[in-house]
Design an enzyme around this catalytic site. Sequence first.
Site, short mmCIF file in Angstrom:
data_model
loop_
_atom_site.label_atom_id
_atom_site.label_comp_id
_atom_site.label_asym_id
_atom_site.label_seq_id
_atom_site.Cartn_x
_atom_site.Cartn_y
_atom_site.Cartn_z
CG ASP A 1 -1.73 1.24 1.38
OD1 ASP A 1 -2.39 1.64 0.41
OD2 ASP A 1 -1.71 1.84 2.47
CD GLU B 1 -3.51 -1.95 -1.16
OE1 GLU B 1 -3.77 -0.74 -1.24
OE2 GLU B 1 -3.95 -2.69 -0.24
#
Length: 252
Positions: free
Chosen positions: A77, A145
């Site tokens: 992320d 992610e």
Amino acid sequence: MLAFYLKKSKLRVLGLKKLFKSNKNPDEQFVYNLRALLGFKIKNILLYKKAFTHRSTNLKDKEGFSFNYERLEFLGDSVLGTIISNYLYSRYNDYNEGDLTKLRSKIINRYSLNKIGFSLKLHRLVKASFRVNGLSDDIHGNLLEALVGAIYVDKGYKICENFVIKKIIVRINFSDINKSIISYKAALIEWGQKEKKKVKFKTKINTELNNKNYFYSTLFIDQIKIAYAIDESKKKAEEKVSKISYRILEIN
């Protein structure tokens, strides 16, 4: 005659190759599919196995720690945000800080990442204790992610950046995303403040649907009921009813 024999032998070899390819064990098939997706050699395959392991498996590593994608998702992320920020900073010289922040938010919001993750078919690589279609849509963005996190740890920033540009950014339609709404709930509240309207959500848990907890959200404008929606979380239910109301009210 010799030419015919050689041609026939070649066809047999090709047939055997195809046969062996289709008979790979799960680990070999995982590596084969992953390499096809990444386009580069993998150093630490264990990282990628971790990136595609759902917590429902309850697996542990040799040290007794949980073996699933969640920590890599956390790292990915941040790395993805940095790469996207750098890309936008270089591409949009005329955008100020606020413009860049809004555009980045539209790219790395959950809906956008889920869409990209699904288009890459990452769900086909996931290992879970139940069928993939039993997972929420967020699995696609979570895996994306986690994969970015695994690439960063395994190959470093430069190769990770190259992957993000070639596999993720290339799938973004910037003309469309500039017009998109990140959160209908936020947009509706902002509209209410501008128009001096009282926007209120009433959300409660409903356990009557398939013996599962669902959230039933109703939206009111100046105490007038506009719409309602049901979803598996409070956040999703309120976002869904906001989107419905946004269209009913024909807000531009």
